[in-house]
Design a protein around this motif. Sequence first.
Motif, PDB file in Angstrom:
ATOM      1  N   ASN A 139       4.503   0.188  -5.737  1.00 21.56           N
ATOM      2  CA  ASN A 139       3.974  -0.576  -6.929  1.00 21.56           C
ATOM      3  C   ASN A 139       2.600   0.211  -7.200  1.00 21.56           C
ATOM      4  O   ASN A 139       1.550  -0.511  -7.559  1.00 21.56           O
ATOM      5  N   ARG A 140       2.457   1.417  -6.765  1.00 23.93           N
ATOM      6  CA  ARG A 140       1.046   2.089  -7.080  1.00 23.93           C
ATOM      7  C   ARG A 140       1.411   3.609  -7.513  1.00 23.93           C
ATOM      8  O   ARG A 140       2.363   4.158  -7.101  1.00 23.93           O
ATOM      9  N   THR A 142      -0.992   7.120  -8.739  1.00 24.36           N
ATOM     10  CA  THR A 142      -2.403   7.824  -8.847  1.00 24.36           C
ATOM     11  C   THR A 142      -2.435   8.643 -10.128  1.00 24.36           C
ATOM     12  O   THR A 142      -1.847   9.707 -10.157  1.00 24.36           O
ATOM     13  N   GLN A 192       0.940  -1.306  -0.015  1.00 23.86           N
ATOM     14  CA  GLN A 192       0.005  -0.082  -0.112  1.00 23.86           C
ATOM     15  C   GLN A 192       0.848   1.162  -0.092  1.00 23.86           C
ATOM     16  O   GLN A 192       0.686   2.086   0.739  1.00 23.86           O
ATOM     17  N   THR A 227      -2.415  -0.156  -9.539  1.00 22.56           N
ATOM     18  CA  THR A 227      -1.683  -1.025  -8.654  1.00 22.56           C
ATOM     19  C   THR A 227      -0.711  -2.297  -9.305  1.00 22.56           C
ATOM     20  O   THR A 227      -1.718  -2.904  -9.860  1.00 22.56           O
ATOM     21  N   HIS A 277      -3.931  -1.044 -16.998  1.00 27.62           N
ATOM     22  CA  HIS A 277      -3.248   0.318 -16.512  1.00 27.62           C
ATOM     23  C   HIS A 277      -3.167   1.071 -17.921  1.00 27.62           C
ATOM     24  O   HIS A 277      -3.404   2.445 -17.774  1.00 27.62           O
ATOM     25  N   ASP A 297      -6.210   4.944  -8.435  1.00 23.80           N
ATOM     26  CA  ASP A 297      -5.053   4.184  -8.166  1.00 23.80           C
ATOM     27  C   ASP A 297      -4.746   2.965  -9.272  1.00 23.80           C
ATOM     28  O   ASP A 297      -5.553   2.230  -9.677  1.00 23.80           O
ATOM     29  N   TYR A 320       3.565   3.738  -2.791  1.00 29.50           N
ATOM     30  CA  TYR A 320       3.867   4.121  -4.070  1.00 29.50           C
ATOM     31  C   TYR A 320       4.871   3.310  -4.720  1.00 29.50           C
ATOM     32  O   TYR A 320       5.451   3.390  -5.838  1.00 29.50           O
TER      33      TYR A 320
END
Length: 209
Positions: free
Chosen positions: A39-40, A42, A35, A53, A80, A51, A37
């Motif tokens: 692997n995420r 925005t 949770q 992910t 994505h 988001d 950044y």
Amino acid sequence: MLILEAQYFPSIAYFVALANAKEVTIDAYEHFEKQTYRNRCTIVGANGPLDLTIPIQHTKLKIPMNDVQIDYRQKWLNTHWRAIQSAYGKAPFFDFYSVYIEDELKREYNGLLELNKTLLTLCLKLLQLDVKVLWSEKYVEPDANGITDFRSFVHPKKQLAELSGFQPKAYTQIFGSEFVPNMSILDLLFCEGPNALEIIKQSGELHKN
């Protein structure tokens, strides 16, 4: 010396930290944290912040970043890229930058760190941001002499007020009437193009209280 973690299409605050440093070390051996950044990222879509992910293969609780493997069994790449196209297809600079970004994003990587490293190198090039970036050969201890530890300082769960010194410069986004600060660098690149670096430079600097 500034220490950062490797992030996936990092936020603008991350690049503010880079822009205000002469030399940065990315810790390749720190433990992966869920949770974040790492692997995420925005972006701003038609319904607000969204988001994206990257799924990873979980093998143990504490995994060094350079050992984290991406789960390519899941169709996250297509998801994505469709989301990015939907959000920024009509942005002023999408056609120019998307060619470079899609080429790098749609390769298959040996691990999350390799992906993040490649994308960071590309973003620095597109921004024309000249900063010396080193990649650690071992875990960097948080109390090591001469370092400023910003690992996990830019975090999805932190409020902007907690990012001391960060003063996000507003720019025109594709959706919504109110500016959404500190989105992924993708938002700034697609919306502002060559002016992106100047906006980063006008967004203050990060420092710990």
